[in-house]
Design an enzyme around this catalytic site. Sequence first.
Site, PDB file in Angstrom:
ATOM      1  N   ASP A 273      -3.413   3.819   4.079  1.00 40.86           N
ATOM      2  CA  ASP A 273      -3.086   2.397   4.256  1.00 40.86           C
ATOM      3  C   ASP A 273      -4.067   1.518   3.488  1.00 40.86           C
ATOM      4  O   ASP A 273      -3.885   0.305   3.416  1.00 40.86           O
ATOM      5  CB  ASP A 273      -3.094   2.011   5.748  1.00 40.86           C
ATOM      6  CG  ASP A 273      -4.401   2.360   6.433  1.00 40.86           C
ATOM      7  OD1 ASP A 273      -4.815   3.532   6.354  1.00 40.86           O
ATOM      8  OD2 ASP A 273      -5.029   1.475   7.035  1.00 40.86           O
TER       9      ASP A 273
ATOM     10  N   ARG B  84       0.839  -1.212   0.000  1.00 41.57           N
ATOM     11  CA  ARG B  84       0.000   0.000   0.000  1.00 41.57           C
ATOM     12  C   ARG B  84       0.871   1.258   0.000  1.00 41.57           C
ATOM     13  O   ARG B  84       2.063   1.171   0.279  1.00 41.57           O
ATOM     14  CB  ARG B  84      -0.851   0.017   1.282  1.00 41.57           C
ATOM     15  CG  ARG B  84      -1.724  -1.190   1.433  1.00 41.57           C
ATOM     16  CD  ARG B  84      -1.552  -1.839   2.827  1.00 41.57           C
ATOM     17  NE  ARG B  84      -2.175  -3.169   2.844  1.00 41.57           N
ATOM     18  CZ  ARG B  84      -3.469  -3.359   3.028  1.00 41.57           C
ATOM     19  NH1 ARG B  84      -4.241  -2.340   3.306  1.00 41.57           N
ATOM     20  NH2 ARG B  84      -3.976  -4.558   2.972  1.00 41.57           N
TER      21      ARG B  84
HETATM   22  P1  AMP Z   1      -8.896  -0.886   8.259  1.00 40.07           P
HETATM   23  O1  AMP Z   1      -9.675   0.287   8.758  1.00 40.07           O
HETATM   24  O2  AMP Z   1      -9.689  -2.157   8.140  1.00 40.07           O
HETATM   25  O3  AMP Z   1      -8.127  -0.600   7.021  1.00 40.07           O
HETATM   26  O4  AMP Z   1      -7.827  -1.232   9.398  1.00 40.07           O
HETATM   27  C1  AMP Z   1      -6.888  -0.312   9.875  1.00 40.07           C
HETATM   28  C2  AMP Z   1      -5.839  -1.027  10.709  1.00 40.07           C
HETATM   29  O5  AMP Z   1      -6.444  -1.703  11.802  1.00 40.07           O
HETATM   30  C3  AMP Z   1      -5.043  -2.083   9.941  1.00 40.07           C
HETATM   31  O6  AMP Z   1      -3.736  -2.045  10.435  1.00 40.07           O
HETATM   32  C4  AMP Z   1      -5.737  -3.356  10.322  1.00 40.07           C
HETATM   33  O7  AMP Z   1      -4.890  -4.466  10.205  1.00 40.07           O
HETATM   34  C5  AMP Z   1      -6.122  -3.087  11.771  1.00 40.07           C
HETATM   35  N1  AMP Z   1      -7.290  -3.877  12.186  1.00 40.07           N
HETATM   36  C6  AMP Z   1      -8.583  -3.696  11.826  1.00 40.07           C
HETATM   37  N2  AMP Z   1      -9.376  -4.627  12.406  1.00 40.07           N
HETATM   38  C7  AMP Z   1      -8.570  -5.416  13.157  1.00 40.07           C
HETATM   39  C8  AMP Z   1      -8.781  -6.552  14.007  1.00 40.07           C
HETATM   40  N3  AMP Z   1      -9.988  -7.065  14.209  1.00 40.07           N
HETATM   41  N4  AMP Z   1      -7.704  -7.093  14.597  1.00 40.07           N
HETATM   42  C9  AMP Z   1      -6.470  -6.586  14.418  1.00 40.07           C
HETATM   43  N5  AMP Z   1      -6.212  -5.528  13.645  1.00 40.07           N
HETATM   44  C10 AMP Z   1      -7.237  -4.939  13.027  1.00 40.07           C
HETATM   45 MG    MG Z   2      -6.941  -1.498   5.880  1.00 40.03          MG
END
Ligand code: AMP
Ligand code: MG
Length: 534
Positions: A277, A207
Site C-alpha cells: 500500500d 498504489r
Molecule cells: P502507513 O503505515 O502510514 O502506510 O499506514 C497504513 C494504513 O494505516 C493506511 O491505511 C493509513 O491511512 C492508516 N493510518 C495510519 N495512521 C493513521 C491515523 N493516524 N489515522 C487513521 N488512519 C491511519
Molecule cells: Mg501508507
Amino acid sequence: MSQNNLSFDQLLFHNSFVDELPGEVAPDTKPRQVPGVCYSQVKPTPVREPRLFAWSEELADFLGISRPPEQGPAVDALAGNLVVDSMKPFAARYGGHQFGNWAGQLGDGRAISLGELTARDSSSWEIQLKGAGPTPYSRRADGRAVLRSSVREFLCSEAMHALGVPTTRALSLVGTGDLVVRDMFYNGNPQPEPGAIVARVAPTFVRFGNFQLMTAAKELSNLRALANYVISRFYPELGEPSEAVYQRWFAEICRRTAVMVAHWMSVGFVHGVMNTDNMSILGLTIDYGPYGWLEPYDPTWTPNTTDFSHHRYAFAQQPQVALWNLVQLGRALTPLVPEVEGLNEALELYRTTFTATQQDMMRRKLGLLTVTLPEDTALLEDIHQGLTTSEMDMTLFFRQLSHVAPALRDSTQEEEPLFRQLIENASYTPEPSAVHDTLLAWLRRYAQRLQHETATGEAIRVGMLAANPKYVLRNYLAQQAIEAAEVGDLSLLNRLMQVLTNPYDEQPEHNELADKRPEWARFKPGSATLSCSS
Ligand code: AMP
Ligand code: MG
C-alpha cells in the site's frame, strides 16, 4: 516568483478521479468496509488554528500558487478548514500486504485528496492533505498526523526531488493548533504532541494496493476502470487499453520501480515500510514514515523499530522487496492479463533494469565513465564490504572521494595519506585500525582503475560531484528541526529546506549540515530509531 501566481483558495480544481471512477458519498466517517468503490467522498475535519510553518517555493511556483501569509483563507484551505467550491474531496480505497501479510481493506485513513491542479506545463497534479481527519478508512485511528512526522515527510519529499529521486512532492506544512496523542515508543506512554498537516502533491496517489484490493474482492469492473484511468492519464504513450497494453503497462511499472529503487540505493535511502500500500503505481517514492539515511554503511540497517526483529525492509533488502511487491501487483492484474508469461517477462525487466541502473549510477559515483573493463564488475561489487567493515558514512565517503579522485587519476599526490585522511574524515571507526584493511585494499584497486580513465581529473571531479550529494536529510538533523519546531522555532526547518534544495552544491556556509553524525545521536530515538506511530 511569477506575478501571475494565485492564492491557494482561489485556484480552480478539477476532479478526474471522482468524475471518472465509481465511488460513494460517505454519509459519515464511521470506520467500515466500503465494497464496490474506488473512493469515498469525505470532507476534511476542521482544525483549531491553522498556521503556515513551511512552504515549497519551487513547487508552488511550478503550480502557479503564491506563498500565503501565515494565516488566512489559503492556509485554511491547506488545513482542510475551507473547502473551495471546485474541490470534490475524497479518500481512496485500497488494500495491501503489510510486512508480507495480506491486510485487506486499508485505504486513506488520514489522507484526503482535495482535487487536481494544472501546472504551468499543463500537467495535472493531485493535492492531498495528510492528517486531515477521519475517513471511513481510519479503522481504529484518529485521522491525524503529528508535527514530528509531518516535518519529516515535508522535508524529505522535497529533498528527494532535489536529489533527482522519483518522488511525491510536498507543497506546505501547516500546524493545526490541536494536540494529537501518540504512543511514540509503543511502551504504554501516550503523550500529546502538536498536530500538523502536509499538503502533498503527485500526479496520482494510486498504489499497488488499490488494484490488489479490487482483485481480492472480485470487483473486476472497478479493477479495469481504475487501470484504464491510470493508463489513459499517466501512461498515454501506451495507447488505448487492451490486453497487450495492460501487459506493457505492467512492464513499465516494473521498469520505473527498478529505477526508483536504484536511486534509493545510490543515495543511501531506506524507506522503512515498503508495504504494497506504500508503492506508487507511478514508480514514485511515497509515504514517508519511518524512513532513514544510511550513515555508517550497513546493508542490514533499518530505521523502523517495528521491523527490528526481521529486518524485512533493511537497506540491502529493498531491491528484493520491491520485486516481491511487483509480484503481488502482477497477481492482482491477472484478470486483465491472463497470459502469465507476459507478467513474468515484466518481472525480468525489473531485474535487468535494476542491475543496469544501479551499475550505471555506481559508475557515475566513482567517476568510471569513459571505459568499461572486465575487472569493473568485481570492483563495483567489492566496495560494499569495505564500506561496511570500515563503518563509512555513505554520503561523506562518496563526496570526499569526488575531491580525491583527480589526485589519484593524475598521480599528483602520494595515495596512502589521501586514503587515511578519507577514512578519518568519513569513518565512524577511528584510524588506525585493522578493520580498515579491506577498504584500503579496495581504494588501492580503485586508484589503479582510475588510471585507465581517459577523462581529465577535473572532468572526473565535476562528474562525481554531480552524482554524490553533499547534503542529505540526516536523521539527527530532521530530529533537531522537529524539536525546535515543537517549541515554535522554525529556523532550522526552513534552513534545511533551503540547503537541501541544492544538495549537490558546496554551500560552504552550511558545512556543518554535511558533518558526520555526532556521537550523541547514535542511539537517540528519532535519530537512530523510528516507529510507525506518527
Ligand atoms: P502507513 O503505515 O502510514 O502506510 O499506514 C497504513 C494504513 O494505516 C493506511 O491505511 C493509513 O491511512 C492508516 N493510518 C495510519 N495512521 C493513521 C491515523 N493516524 N489515522 C487513521 N488512519 C491511519
Ligand atoms: Mg501508507
